[in-house]
Write a protein that holds these residues in place. Structure first.
Motif, PDB file in Angstrom:
ATOM      1  N   VAL A 155      29.348 -25.560 -26.411  1.00 36.27           N
ATOM      2  CA  VAL A 155      29.166 -26.092 -25.057  1.00 36.27           C
ATOM      3  C   VAL A 155      27.728 -25.874 -24.598  1.00 36.27           C
ATOM      4  O   VAL A 155      27.085 -26.771 -24.040  1.00 36.27           O
ATOM      5  N   ALA A 158      25.648 -28.328 -26.306  1.00 38.08           N
ATOM      6  CA  ALA A 158      25.836 -29.658 -25.707  1.00 38.08           C
ATOM      7  C   ALA A 158      25.093 -29.745 -24.379  1.00 38.08           C
ATOM      8  O   ALA A 158      24.520 -30.795 -24.055  1.00 38.08           O
ATOM      9  N   ILE A 161      21.519 -30.495 -25.176  1.00 39.40           N
ATOM     10  CA  ILE A 161      21.277 -31.871 -25.627  1.00 39.40           C
ATOM     11  C   ILE A 161      21.426 -32.833 -24.456  1.00 39.40           C
ATOM     12  O   ILE A 161      20.666 -33.781 -24.311  1.00 39.40           O
ATOM     13  N   ALA A 162      22.443 -32.573 -23.614  1.00 36.79           N
ATOM     14  CA  ALA A 162      22.663 -33.462 -22.476  1.00 36.79           C
ATOM     15  C   ALA A 162      21.478 -33.409 -21.524  1.00 36.79           C
ATOM     16  O   ALA A 162      20.994 -34.446 -21.055  1.00 36.79           O
ATOM     17  N   ALA A 165      18.683 -35.263 -23.014  1.00 35.44           N
ATOM     18  CA  ALA A 165      18.892 -36.707 -22.920  1.00 35.44           C
ATOM     19  C   ALA A 165      18.558 -37.191 -21.520  1.00 35.44           C
ATOM     20  O   ALA A 165      17.939 -38.239 -21.345  1.00 35.44           O
TER      21      ALA A 165
ATOM     22  N   LEU C 112      25.475 -35.440 -29.897  1.00 34.87           N
ATOM     23  CA  LEU C 112      26.531 -35.436 -28.887  1.00 34.87           C
ATOM     24  C   LEU C 112      27.773 -36.178 -29.385  1.00 34.87           C
ATOM     25  O   LEU C 112      28.903 -35.765 -29.130  1.00 34.87           O
ATOM     26  N   LEU C 138      34.002 -28.918 -23.474  1.00 35.38           N
ATOM     27  CA  LEU C 138      33.071 -29.453 -24.470  1.00 35.38           C
ATOM     28  C   LEU C 138      33.147 -30.974 -24.497  1.00 35.38           C
ATOM     29  O   LEU C 138      32.122 -31.655 -24.537  1.00 35.38           O
ATOM     30  N   LEU C 141      31.392 -32.274 -21.299  1.00 38.49           N
ATOM     31  CA  LEU C 141      29.939 -32.116 -21.293  1.00 38.49           C
ATOM     32  C   LEU C 141      29.290 -33.064 -22.293  1.00 38.49           C
ATOM     33  O   LEU C 141      28.265 -33.697 -21.985  1.00 38.49           O
ATOM     34  N   ALA C 142      29.888 -33.200 -23.473  1.00 44.81           N
ATOM     35  CA  ALA C 142      29.332 -34.132 -24.452  1.00 44.81           C
ATOM     36  C   ALA C 142      29.403 -35.555 -23.924  1.00 44.81           C
ATOM     37  O   ALA C 142      28.460 -36.337 -24.075  1.00 44.81           O
ATOM     38  N   ILE C 144      29.316 -36.489 -20.821  1.00 46.28           N
ATOM     39  CA  ILE C 144      28.318 -36.691 -19.766  1.00 46.28           C
ATOM     40  C   ILE C 144      26.929 -36.836 -20.371  1.00 46.28           C
ATOM     41  O   ILE C 144      26.125 -37.662 -19.936  1.00 46.28           O
ATOM     42  N   GLY C 145      26.665 -36.055 -21.423  1.00 42.14           N
ATOM     43  CA  GLY C 145      25.382 -36.210 -22.105  1.00 42.14           C
ATOM     44  C   GLY C 145      25.223 -37.614 -22.663  1.00 42.14           C
ATOM     45  O   GLY C 145      24.157 -38.220 -22.569  1.00 42.14           O
ATOM     46  N   VAL C 148      24.257 -40.368 -20.081  1.00 39.59           N
ATOM     47  CA  VAL C 148      22.878 -40.494 -19.586  1.00 39.59           C
ATOM     48  C   VAL C 148      21.887 -40.744 -20.704  1.00 39.59           C
ATOM     49  O   VAL C 148      20.693 -40.649 -20.509  1.00 39.59           O
ATOM     50  N   VAL C 149      22.399 -41.084 -21.895  1.00 41.82           N
ATOM     51  CA  VAL C 149      21.508 -41.141 -23.050  1.00 41.82           C
ATOM     52  C   VAL C 149      20.466 -42.244 -22.893  1.00 41.82           C
ATOM     53  O   VAL C 149      19.353 -42.138 -23.405  1.00 41.82           O
ATOM     54  N   MET C 156      22.879 -42.154 -14.375  1.00 41.01           N
ATOM     55  CA  MET C 156      22.586 -40.766 -14.000  1.00 41.01           C
ATOM     56  C   MET C 156      23.407 -40.364 -12.782  1.00 41.01           C
ATOM     57  O   MET C 156      24.009 -39.298 -12.741  1.00 41.01           O
TER      58      MET C 156
END
Lengths: 308, 106, 482, 97
Positions: A155, A158, A161-162, A165, C112, C138, C141-142, C144-145, C148-149, C156
């Protein structure tokens, strides 16, 4: 008893003040103080592990993150919003009543949970001596329920990375406050840096028998990293070099590889072969978590040797 | 002997508490930022020293005493540098507002 | 071997994510392939094993519950793991065209993506209430990442709102878990199920966990964050968000009400959940009818289709369970296909405003065809997976005399027809002016074919439902039809 | 002697909350930071006393952790909140009630 009530009331007052604060800065300071009092409350309840985690992560690192966010906000928008609390609404009363009811129900339910049995805790206390660990919390985190911890470290990865990004290429331009120009800083850094590292490693090592461990140690290292960033010893970089990237993933990677390696030798998945493995995993976690926190603070994908 | 030591330790703790009280009173009552800072950091450092010493006597172990000494030294260090930084900040704020240095704007 | 295969499902993508972050340039492709390609093999083997055993359990780290965490693969989890793997692979293939792993945006995307698929598998395997919380975090959060990539401002904003609400949901869920642990002394869902009492504590815990999960599942009226998030995310991300991320939260609500609470879940609560689902179907469909952007229409369609999953609670029974699970599967495939096709329209034509898309069928026939084909499954027309699911649902509702639910299912189908035909009518209308489109490259063809493949899979689900339904039946906890 | 340690703990806690008044009142952010620093050193004292009273040695480690963090974070806070930039010529904290 008086102290219990005092701490409990103090926490409620501080939380309230942090939320309604007349100015944003006052709210932030209230939040930091809230973290300190919460540390004291955990200590008073006899949970040094939680006290450490709260002091390090709750008050320390989170406080620093909020503070830098405040500073950046002020740069974008020079005038502080007069009243940061949301506009009054008629719904507020309804929500307040509902929330009170909810808290009441949870409280009543929690009281009835006091009589519940503690099967898992009993079994854990029976099994703990077999692992060679003396600290039950490390036992749960690294040995018994290490899948949780492994995923938590993922987590954190992540989150990095988030955030990266979301930052994108502009990240290198994210401002940091200028280093305070005082002759006291150099002796401070020179003394604090090695001492902090020693204490962090001590906490990590002590974590197997006494309160402490990777999370507390990493928060301490992160605090040191924050200091280094703010004094200009370390600067943000637009991209992470291979060393930074390796540091970021080492926690998750070492954990996974030890776990998978156990399968190869015929042991159960993620079984911990001995106390050395606990130290290995915790050290790797400490590096990854500490590094991630510093990078989140700096608001940059990577770090470079010196700030320009 | 032990009773005397205990009494001495208790005295040290009480002195420490007194200094903390003095620091807080100074923080609340003194008129401007610089004198509040002055009251606070000095009093608190002595207070912490006294409490550390008292607690070390009570514990009666060298290890504990050394740990407490380390804690006090660290606190001293932190207080020194941050008080210095806060004082400069406060001074600069005062200059900005055109008021006399050190006087609290109100 | 079982433990190895399960470990492969969870840990291999996580290790690959780490490698994708560390390795330079082209080597990242290798990490991505190594993280995703073994998954179907491991799962195929596990499915065979599951067919023989009926249930697979493994104590992680060698510690049985209540001390340790147990992985438990039953028919329901197996179907969802399969869906996750198919989505991760096929949608991943689509993503490979836009996010080449050796380029910067691919470097952002793939770690991600790998973490998300590994975490999803971990969630579906886990039988431990706290471990479920961690995996859910997890996953969120992944996701959400990934949202916004591309760093679009709308995405956003949607991501921040999603993050805050998801955190609130997690908090509620965690409070409930703490209460359950306080009373039962175990975090294992199946051990706690035997001990948890239908008293104040049991009900409070169940309600807290359910509310938390309903936020994450975006069930009406807690759906507010979904359309903005799913409508503004990059194409492949919208697909996985709609197909998997919200579904697993519903899956957990099922686990809580049917496995943890089991017999003592109060009928009023079940009806309440069903009503929320019914409202979601009507509201989501009506909203989809008035949206002006294709992706927003598809996003609101997700709000509506999620409602069908909640109809399991009032209909409660083996057939209803098979039907809703099958809906979950076929909707996942069809919705992923739709989002990918919509993303293709958006990338190549530069807009997904309905008004600007007149005559898109001439320029991008394959993608419009995919939209129509996936629509068949969403509508529940034969022959498609959606048809099987809705037909079974209708059958159960009729057999129970639940006219309200019959009505809801029919109205939902009609409204879905209305919003889908509205889109197709515009897409196939005679164009006012038709600017020349650049000749499509290999990457464009690939992306269109992947979307088509998913739509075809949703259709194919209508032909061979028997083995899947049989597998699902082995997981049903409450006995035969009521 | 039994009342001494808890009494002192309570006394220091009251002290701490009294200092909260300065955080609330301000008027400048320097005052607020200063009070937060006071809380740090008071917390350390309280932790040392609690370690003695409850016989939990690890609480002294907590105290050490808090003081290390205080050393680092205090400078961080002061550094951040003290840093001026082009954007903020005026200090809005000053107009706080």
């Amino acid at each position: 008893m008086v102290i219990d009530v005092f701490l409990a009331l103090g926490l409620v007052v501080l939380a309230w003040q942090a939320l309604i604060g007349g100015s944003l800065f006052r709210g932030i300071v209230m939040f930091i103080v809230f973290g300190m009092v919460l540390t004291l409350a955990w200590a008073w309840l006899g949970s040094p592990d939680l006290a450490m985690a709260e002091a390090a992560i709750g008050a320390g690192v989170t406080g620093a993150l909020i503070m830098i966010a405040y500073w950046r906000l002020r740069r974008i928008n020079a005038v502080e919003p007069r009243d940061p609390s949301p506009a009054r609404s008629r719904l507020a009363l309804v929500i307040a009543v509902l929330a009170t009811g909810l808290v009441g129900a949870i409280g009543l339910a929690a009281v009835s949970a006091l009589t519940g049995d503690a099967t898992a805790a009993r079994v854990m206390n029976e099994t703990l001596p077999d692992t060679g660990l003396g600290n039950p919390i490390t036992g749960v985190l690294i040995v018994f329920r290490n899948l949780d911890t492994l995923l938590e470290v993922a987590v954190v990865l992540a989150a990095y990375i988030a955030a990266r990004a979301a930052l994108g290429r502009e990240s290198a331009d994210l401002p940091l406050p200028p280093a305070p120009d005082t002759p006291l800083l150099t002796p401070l850094v020179v003394t604090l840096a090695p001492l902090t590292m020693v204490v962090a490693i001590y906490l990590l090592k002590a974590g197997s028998q006494y309160p402490g461990g990777a999370f507390q140690a990493s928060a301490l290292l992160a605090a040191l990293g924050v200091l280094l960033v703010l004094t200009g010893r370390v600067g943000p970089a637009a991209a992470a070099n291979w060393l930074t990237r390796a540091g970021l993933v080492i926690g998750t990677l070492v954990f996974c590889l030890v776990g998978l390696g156990m399968l190869v030798i015929g042991a159960p998945l993620l079984a911990i072969p001995g106390i050395w493995a606990v130290y290995l995993i915790e050290a790797a976690m400490m590096i990854s978590i500490g590094l991630t926190l510093v990078l989140l603070f700096a608001g940059a994908p990577g770090l470079s040797g010196k700030r320009s | 002997m032990s009773l005397l030591l205990d009494a001495f330790a208790a005295l040290l703790l009480l002195i420490g508490a007194f200094f903390y009280l003095a620091g807080t009173v100074g923080l609340i009552r003194f008129p401007d930022a610089l004198s509040r800072l002055h009251a606070l950091t000095k009093a608190d450092n002595i207070g912490l020293l006294s409490i550390c010493a008292g607690s070390a006597l009570m514990a009666g172990e060298l290890r504990v005493a050394l740990l407490l000494l380390l804690i006090w030294l660290m606190a001293l260090f932190a207080a020194t540098v941050s008080a210095h930084l806060i004082a400069r900040r406060s001074l600069r704020d005062a200059e900005d507002s055109g008021a006399d240095a050190g006087k609290s704007p109100s | 071997m079982v433990a190895e295969a399960l470990a492969c499902l969870v840990l291999v993508p996580v290790v690959a994510a780490c490698l994708a972050l560390v390795l330079p340039g082209r080597w990242r492709w290798l990490a991505v392939a190594a993280g995703l390609l073994p998954l179907p093999l491991a799962m195929a083997w596990l499915t065979g094993e599951l067919g023989r055993e009926g249930l697979i359990t493994v104590a992680v780290a060698g510690f049985e519950a209540p001390l340790g965490i147990v992985w438990r693969l039953d028919g329901l989890s197996a179907v969802l793991v399969w869906l996750n793997i198919i989505i991760a692979l096929l949608v991943g293939l689509h993503a490979a065209a836009h996010y080449p792993a050796d380029k910067l945006n691919g470097f952002r995307f793939w770690p991600l993506w790998l973490l998300l698929s590994g975490a999803m598998n971990a969630l579906l395997l886990s039988a431990d209430l706290f471990n479920l919380f961690v995996t859910l975090e997890l996953v969120t959060l992944a996701a959400i990442g990934l949202l916004v990539v591309d760093r679009k401002p709308q995405a956003m904003r949607a991501a921040v709102r999603y993050l805050l609400l998801a955190l609130l949901g997690s908090l509620f869920y965690l409070l409930g878990v703490a209460l359950v642990y306080g009373q039962t002394g175990t975090l294992d869902l199946y051990q706690a199920a035997g001990v948890l009492q239908p008293d104040l504590l049991g009900h409070t815990a169940l309600v807290l966990m359910t509310v938390g999960l309903l936020v994450k599942a975006a069930i009406f009226p807690l759906h507010g964050w979904l359309p903005a998030a799913h409508g503004n995310a990059p194409g492949p991300v919208s697909a996985v968000l709609s197909a998997m991320v919200v579904k697993v939260a519903v899956y957990l609500v099922w686990r809580l009400w049917l496995w943890l609470a089991g017999d003592w879940a109060i009928p009023a609560g079940l009806t309440m959940l069903g009503l929320l689902g019914a409202l979601a179907i009507v509201y989501g469909s009506l909203q989809a009818l008035v949206q002006q952007r294709v992706k927003m229409i598809v996003a609101y369609s997700t709000v509506a289709q999620l409602g069908y999953l909640m109809l399991l609670f009032p209909l409660l029974g083996l057939v209803a369970f098979q039907a809703t699970s099958y809906h979950l599967l076929s909707h996942g495939l069809a919705k992923a296909a739709m989002f990918l096709a919509a993303a293709n329209l958006l990338t190549r034509l530069g807009t997904d405003q309905l008004g600007d898309l007149r005559g898109a069928d001439r320029r991008m026939p394959l993608d419009v065809f995919t939209l129509a084909l996936a629509g068949v499954s969403i509508l529940g027309l034969p022959p498609s997976g959606g048809f099987i699911a809705k037909w079974l649902m209708l059958q159960t509702a009729l057999a129970q005399g639940g006219w309200l639910w019959v009505g809801v299912i029919l109205v939902g189908g009609l409204l879905a027809a209305a919003y889908l035909f509205r889109v197709l009518a515009v897409l196939c209308a005679r164009p006012v002016a038709c600017p020349e489109l650049p000749v499509s490259g290999k990457a464009d063809q690939l992306t269109s074919l992947v979307a088509l493949g998913l739509a075809l899979a949703a259709l194919a689900a209508g032909f061979v439902p028997a083995p899947v339904l049989k597998l699902l039946a082995t997981a049903w906890p409450l006995g035969g039809a009521p | 002697m039994n009342w001494l340690l808890p009494g002192l703990i309570l006394f220091l806690l009251v002290n701490l909350l009294a200092g909260l008044w300065r955080v609330w009142r301000g008027p400048s952010s320097a005052d607020r930071m200063m009070s937060a620093l006071l809380f740090g050193s008071t917390s350390v004292a309280v932790l040392i006393l609690m370690a003695e009273w409850q016989g939990i040695r690890a609480l002294r480690h907590v105290a050490l952790l808090v003081v290390m963090l205080a050393a680092i974070i205090a400078i961080t806070y002061v550094g951040i909140s003290g840093a001026r930039d082009k954007g903020s010529e005026t200090n809005p904290d000053r107009k706080a009630p």
